[in-house]
Design a protein around this motif. Structure first.
Motif, PDB file in Angstrom:
ATOM      1  N   VAL A 109       8.528  20.433  48.578  1.00 20.92           N
ATOM      2  CA  VAL A 109       6.887  20.149  48.355  1.00 20.92           C
ATOM      3  C   VAL A 109       5.544  21.599  49.060  1.00 20.92           C
ATOM      4  O   VAL A 109       5.147  21.747  48.545  1.00 20.92           O
ATOM      5  CB  VAL A 109       6.820  19.205  49.501  1.00 20.92           C
ATOM      6  CG1 VAL A 109       5.436  18.915  50.056  1.00 20.92           C
ATOM      7  CG2 VAL A 109       7.343  17.765  49.032  1.00 20.92           C
ATOM      8  N   GLU A 110       6.820  22.451  49.626  1.00 22.38           N
ATOM      9  CA  GLU A 110       6.522  23.767  50.565  1.00 22.38           C
ATOM     10  C   GLU A 110       7.196  24.199  51.128  1.00 22.38           C
ATOM     11  O   GLU A 110       8.637  24.277  51.594  1.00 22.38           O
ATOM     12  CB  GLU A 110       5.097  22.844  51.703  1.00 22.38           C
ATOM     13  CG  GLU A 110       4.830  24.703  52.236  1.00 22.38           C
ATOM     14  CD  GLU A 110       3.416  23.545  53.555  1.00 22.38           C
ATOM     15  OE1 GLU A 110       3.796  24.064  54.374  1.00 22.38           O
ATOM     16  OE2 GLU A 110       2.698  22.942  53.172  1.00 22.38           O
ATOM     17  N   ARG A 111       7.194  25.607  51.030  1.00 18.81           N
ATOM     18  CA  ARG A 111       7.952  26.742  52.048  1.00 18.81           C
ATOM     19  C   ARG A 111       7.056  27.967  52.663  1.00 18.81           C
ATOM     20  O   ARG A 111       5.952  27.187  52.614  1.00 18.81           O
ATOM     21  CB  ARG A 111       8.462  27.822  50.023  1.00 18.81           C
ATOM     22  CG  ARG A 111       9.262  27.137  48.535  1.00 18.81           C
ATOM     23  CD  ARG A 111       9.415  27.915  48.220  1.00 18.81           C
ATOM     24  NE  ARG A 111      10.206  27.672  46.826  1.00 18.81           N
ATOM     25  CZ  ARG A 111      11.326  27.370  47.113  1.00 18.81           C
ATOM     26  NH1 ARG A 111      12.008  27.482  48.371  1.00 18.81           N
ATOM     27  NH2 ARG A 111      12.438  26.670  45.759  1.00 18.81           N
ATOM     28  N   VAL A 112       8.277  28.061  52.838  1.00 21.72           N
ATOM     29  CA  VAL A 112       7.593  29.592  54.477  1.00 21.72           C
ATOM     30  C   VAL A 112       6.457  30.713  53.666  1.00 21.72           C
ATOM     31  O   VAL A 112       7.424  30.722  52.406  1.00 21.72           O
ATOM     32  CB  VAL A 112       9.108  29.894  54.982  1.00 21.72           C
ATOM     33  CG1 VAL A 112       8.598  30.846  55.868  1.00 21.72           C
ATOM     34  CG2 VAL A 112       9.945  28.587  55.733  1.00 21.72           C
ATOM     35  N   PRO A 113       5.110  30.525  53.705  1.00 28.36           N
ATOM     36  CA  PRO A 113       5.055  30.954  53.521  1.00 28.36           C
ATOM     37  C   PRO A 113       5.463  32.887  53.512  1.00 28.36           C
ATOM     38  O   PRO A 113       6.083  33.213  54.153  1.00 28.36           O
ATOM     39  CB  PRO A 113       3.447  31.733  54.355  1.00 28.36           C
ATOM     40  CG  PRO A 113       3.678  30.635  54.838  1.00 28.36           C
ATOM     41  CD  PRO A 113       5.013  29.871  55.335  1.00 28.36           C
ATOM     42  N   ALA A 114       5.101  33.546  51.828  1.00 25.28           N
ATOM     43  CA  ALA A 114       5.879  35.322  52.135  1.00 25.28           C
ATOM     44  C   ALA A 114       5.411  36.320  53.116  1.00 25.28           C
ATOM     45  O   ALA A 114       5.840  36.996  54.180  1.00 25.28           O
ATOM     46  CB  ALA A 114       5.865  35.264  50.450  1.00 25.28           C
ATOM     47  N   SER A 115       4.594  35.540  53.852  1.00 28.80           N
ATOM     48  CA  SER A 115       4.315  36.417  54.619  1.00 28.80           C
ATOM     49  C   SER A 115       4.595  36.570  55.852  1.00 28.80           C
ATOM     50  O   SER A 115       4.520  36.728  56.659  1.00 28.80           O
ATOM     51  CB  SER A 115       2.223  36.510  54.625  1.00 28.80           C
ATOM     52  OG  SER A 115       1.867  34.822  54.980  1.00 28.80           O
ATOM     53  N   VAL A 116       5.348  35.204  56.477  1.00 32.16           N
ATOM     54  CA  VAL A 116       5.942  35.213  58.238  1.00 32.16           C
ATOM     55  C   VAL A 116       7.470  35.907  57.063  1.00 32.16           C
ATOM     56  O   VAL A 116       8.302  36.040  58.380  1.00 32.16           O
ATOM     57  CB  VAL A 116       5.738  33.857  57.847  1.00 32.16           C
ATOM     58  CG1 VAL A 116       6.559  33.336  58.982  1.00 32.16           C
ATOM     59  CG2 VAL A 116       4.328  32.998  58.422  1.00 32.16           C
ATOM     60  N   GLU A 117       8.617  35.777  55.687  1.00 30.61           N
ATOM     61  CA  GLU A 117       9.045  35.572  55.474  1.00 30.61           C
ATOM     62  C   GLU A 117       9.488  37.439  55.135  1.00 30.61           C
ATOM     63  O   GLU A 117      10.459  37.945  56.164  1.00 30.61           O
ATOM     64  CB  GLU A 117       9.860  34.926  54.314  1.00 30.61           C
ATOM     65  CG  GLU A 117      11.169  34.891  53.905  1.00 30.61           C
ATOM     66  CD  GLU A 117      12.021  34.078  55.306  1.00 30.61           C
ATOM     67  OE1 GLU A 117      13.483  33.396  54.617  1.00 30.61           O
ATOM     68  OE2 GLU A 117      11.574  33.674  55.575  1.00 30.61           O
ATOM     69  N   ALA A 118       9.031  37.472  54.693  1.00 38.54           N
ATOM     70  CA  ALA A 118       9.290  38.927  54.372  1.00 38.54           C
ATOM     71  C   ALA A 118       9.246  40.422  55.418  1.00 38.54           C
ATOM     72  O   ALA A 118      10.033  40.930  55.642  1.00 38.54           O
ATOM     73  CB  ALA A 118       8.282  39.609  53.093  1.00 38.54           C
TER      74      ALA A 118
END
Length: 907
Positions: free
Chosen positions: A310-319
């Motif tokens: 449904v939704e993923r952790v944003p790349a801007s948070v994960e990277a």
């Protein structure tokens, strides 16, 4: 010493004493990262290394040049120098750090030595895409010529060069002048001041030539043609040397830029070490709105709903977490971000991640020297960061793509990409910043929620394919040609000899006649056409716009000038789409809010103020196509594909404010107060065979949309049996546009589309059919707004005496066209194959798809209706994956002939 060369400055780099192992492997990253991960979210690919292929220097170079070089030339360097020695133009399309700058530096040295032996001079014009790269290469080239023991003066001449005496000294004394195409466009007006330099010019270098595509590439192609006219006037006939990232069509693209044949050198002889590539899809998380996602299936099965992400952790948070983690484990890491704001924010988030996981990261100071890097920093600060990175004083850097184009920062252990950069050539450029030479390297791509990111994450082999995107540059836009023609006439009178050399005779004569009538040109081609308009027409050229009104960009009153974005004037199309009042835009990574737009003054303006918002804006667009004319067509099985021109009416009427981190809308449907826009442009369209339409209408007859207001729809779409099929066309249109950058170097934002059940209603019509008179309907006048245009389309559809074709249009969103829809027409099967994979492989589990497959954030119809399965059926038949027999059962039961067929169209 290369724009892409962090290897030893004298050629093949030594391996003695180099560390062979990267501090963290891909498997170790997965094992040590402090959180459980679903194995399906990560792919680890092994890319083997390559040994160097070299040629002894003395086989290629004269002794004065071969002697000082410590290492032998790579094979591609030797091949390119041999081609230059045979008076050929070259394009060198090899990997990052392969020593491309070495080639033209040595050719400059050869030219200078030969000219001085004759008692003459030899100069070179070296053109880079950015000022930062120009300054970096000025130092590198001067240092290299010092190594060779040659007195060759290299100077930068651009907008930052001190005026007056300094500029005169450079023009008259430098052997190599470094500049950019915006500067060349301006300096050609005063070419007499450059006579000494231009008359002895033996080489023109176009560095990073793959960056010149679309509108910018179109302008650069005409600036080069104007430069060649002036060079010929001074008796110079230089060779061209272009350097490019690996693209699919280096010869075709280079020839289009310089209007001459080019020898392509693309067999890379430089060494590479082995590399692990980790495709990292951020983990699923609960929706921000708290919903469980059950309603998202829109008719899908329970199994699909259970398996849906449904939704993923944003790349801007994960990277940033990965940046922090890798630096902690002694891997010097470069994180690429799409904006200045995210570069700054990533450093903060990297630090926060370490603090929040203090039990795991027991030594808080280990690997903690991480800094941001972007063009908003002062030159001194940027150079300081570059030096600290190169010397190992920094553990990591979060950068915009400012470090993609070859500024020398030494050898990194690891790269992390915050989102897929859009094209494979850019992807390889970025990851090539780590593991220079034969060193092992690790690269991590953190996928965002966008269509392209999810396609790459779910199809990892795409990145390893040998066929990379084609670069698109098109010189057929008449508006751009006409404006450069004025500049050419201002620089040197136009004469008959320009027919064929500058432009084909018929096109030249038409444009000359138009400008003579407008009072901007005077004379005759036989005796000379002179420019008689306002002074310096070069000043009206924006290298990023085509025609029509241009809007100057200004800062709001009271804002410090240090915040000036120094933006080029904006084309009307971009202002209406991206710079309406209330828009929040990123420019070179810095956020600005549009606080005013003046459409009505003689000098239209966009007024900006800097902001630090937690959102960005995206515009919703209503579109219709009128009077499309087919210029070419071809059959794809039982489908028909057309290319031609037509009128597109565009209305960017509302916009949404969207959360920067998770992409969720904060406010929706805000009015832009924009006027409508009409453009004449290039487009292509696909006609679906009638039998397939009948079968799919029957197959998806039960599909419906919820009517929340209970008011129905003006087209009656809630009742029509065609709705599921129309949703398939709409989804296929979104997907083909969405994946076009996977095959071609195009900007999705410069493409638009329209899915329709009545293509015939959008075509130019002959006088006499049901009393209509051609352009746009019954009156012969084009509709003045989208609502009137849509009414016209429905009127035409109601009056057709035959069953119309269904399908979808793809058009260039710039007046006059860009060549993008032409490129899609020529590569339609490859684009369709990517679109089919994207839709079929998405794990969203929704009939109407998701932002990673068929939803488009700029859809004018609020992404309704969309039907993934119907889209896959259409694309399967197009690609020959499904035989006609598979649809016979549905076709036999078809009742669609008795159903009212509404003229549905979705942009």
């Amino acid at each position: 010493m290369d724009t892409d060369d962090a290897a030893d400055e004298d050629g093949t780099e030594p391996t003695d004493g180099s560390r062979e192992d990267v501090p963290v492997t891909g498997d170790e990253l997965l094992e040590t990262f402090p959180r459980y991960r679903d194995e399906e979210d990560v792919s680890v690919l092994e890319i083997p290394g390559r040994e160097a292929s070299t040629v002894p220097n003395d086989e290629v170079l004269r002794p004065e040049l071969a002697g000082p070089l410590e290492y032998d030339l790579y094979a591609h360097q030797a091949e390119a120098l041999a081609a230059l020695e045979h008076d050929e133009n070259i394009c060198v399309a090899t990997s990052t750090s392969s020593g491309k700058t070495r080639i033209y530096a040595l050719q400059i040295a050869r030219n200078v030595l030969e000219a001085r032996a004759r008692g003459e001079r030899s100069t070179a014009y070296v053109l880079y895409p950015t000022k930062a790269l120009s300054r970096d290469q000025e130092r590198e080239l001067n240092d290299f010529f010092d190594v060779l023991g040659l007195d060759i003066s290299v100077r930068v001449y651009d907008g930052d060069t001190d005026p007056g005496e300094t500029r005169r000294q450079i023009r008259e004394g430098a052997d190599v002048i470094i500049s950019n195409f915006a500067g060349v466009n301006t300096y050609l007006h005063d070419h007499d001041r450059w006579a000494r330099f231009l008359s002895t010019c033996d080489l023109v270098v176009v560095d990073e030539s793959h960056t010149y595509t679309g509108v910018h590439g179109m302008h650069v192609a005409w600036v080069i043609r104007r430069l060649k006219r002036v060079l010929e006037y001074y008796g110079a006939d230089p060779q061209f040397a272009l350097t490019s990232a690996t693209i699919g069509n280096p010869g075709e693209h280079s020839s289009a830029l310089i209007a001459e044949s080019v020898t392509v050198v693309d067999e890379d002889g430089s060494p590479t070490g082995p590399r692990e590539l980790v495709l990292w899809n951020p983990p699923a998380r609960a929706r921000a709105d708290g919903s469980d996602g059950d309603s998202a299936t829109a008719g899908g099965s329970e199994d699909e709903a259970d398996n849906a992400v449904v939704e993923r952790v944003p790349a801007s948070v994960e990277a940033p977490k990965l940046l922090s983690h890798l630096c902690y484990h002694d891997a010097q890491t470069l994180l690429f971000t799409p904006s200045r704001k995210l570069a700054e924010l990533s450093v903060k988030r990297a630090s926060t991640h370490r603090r929040d996981r203090s039990r795991y990261y027991a030594n808080p100071d280990r690997g903690s020297e991480i800094e941001p890097y972007h063009a908003g920093h002062s030159r001194t600060k940027r150079h300081g960061t570059e030096h600290r990175l190169k010397t190992g004083a920094l553990d990591g850097v979060a950068s915009t793509n400012a470090l993609e184009l070859g500024i020398n920062v030494g050898e990194m252990d690891t790269t992390v990409q915050l989102g897929y950069p859009g094209q494979r050539q850019s992807f390889w450029q970025q990851i090539g910043r780590a593991g220079r030479g034969t060193r092992r390297a690790l690269s991590v791509l953190v996928a965002g929620h966008r269509t392209l990111d999810q396609y790459v994450a779910n199809n990892p082999d795409y990145l390893l394919e040998t066929d990379v995107e084609d670069a698109v540059v098109d010189v057929d836009n008449d508006a751009v040609f006409a404006r450069h023609l004025l500049c050419a006439a201002d620089e040197l009178a136009l004469k008959g000899a320009d027919a064929g050399a500058f432009a084909e005779r018929e096109r030249l004569e038409r444009a000359v006649e138009m400008w003579c009538r407008a009072g901007r040109l005077a004379g005759h081609l036989e005796t000379g056409i002179s420019y008689v308009g306002p002074p310096r027409p070069q000043g009206s050229i924006s290298l990023y716009a085509t025609s029509g009104e241009e809007y100057a960009v200004e800062l709001a009153d009271g804002v410090d000038e240090r915040h000036d974005p120094e933006m080029e004037p904006l084309a009307e199309e971009r202002v209406l789409r991206d710079f309406h009042e209330g828009a929040v835009r990123l420019h070179e990574g810095r956020q600005y809010e549009v606080c005013a737009v003046d459409h009505d003054s003689p000098r239209p303006t966009v007024t900006l103020r800097p902001t630090d918002a937690d959102c960005y804006t995206r515009t919703r667009t209503d579109v219709t196509v009128l009077d499309a004319v087919s210029e070419e067509s071809r059959e794809i099985g039982d489908f028909t594909l057309h290319f031609g021109r037509g009128q597109v009416l565009v209305y960017h009427g509302t916009y949404d404010r969207v959360d920067v981190d998770n992409g969720d809308p904060k406010e929706q449907g805000l009015p832009t107060e924009n006027p409508p826009l009409s453009i004449e442009t290039q487009l292509c369209w696909l006609e679906v065979p009638d039998a397939l339409e009948r079968a799919l209408v029957e197959r998806y007859r039960e599909f419906s949309l919820e009517d929340e207001d209970g008011d129905g729809d003006e087209d009656g779409i809630a009742e029509t049996a065609h709705l599921g099929y129309a949703g398939g066309l709409h989804a296929a249109e979104h997907a083909t546009i969405g994946v076009a950058p996977l095959e071609l170097m195009v900007d999705k934002r410069d493409l638009g589309g329209l899915a329709t059940l009545s293509i015939d209603s959008h075509l130019e019509r002959e006088r006499g059919e049901n009393g209509t008179t051609g352009k746009g309907g019954t009156s012969g006048e084009a509709p003045r707004n989208v609502a009137a245009a849509e009414a016209t389309v429905r009127q035409i559809a109601d009056g057709l005496e035959h069953e119309p074709k269904s399908g979808w249009f793809i058009y260039d969103g710039i007046d006059g066209g860009l060549g993008f829809s032409r490129a899609i027409y020529e590569n339609f099967e490859a684009v369709a194959e990517r679109a089919r994979e994207l839709i079929a492989d998405c794990d969203c589990g929704r009939v109407d798809g998701c932002p990673a497959c068929v939803m488009d954030d700029q859809c004018g119809n609020d992404n309704q209706p969309l039907h993934r399965e119907a889209a896959v059926d259409v694309l399967d038949r197009l690609l020959g994956n499904e035989s006609g027999e598979a649809l016979e059962a549905d076709a036999a039961e078809s009742e669609s002939g008795s159903d009212r067929r509404p003229p549905l169209f979705y942009s």
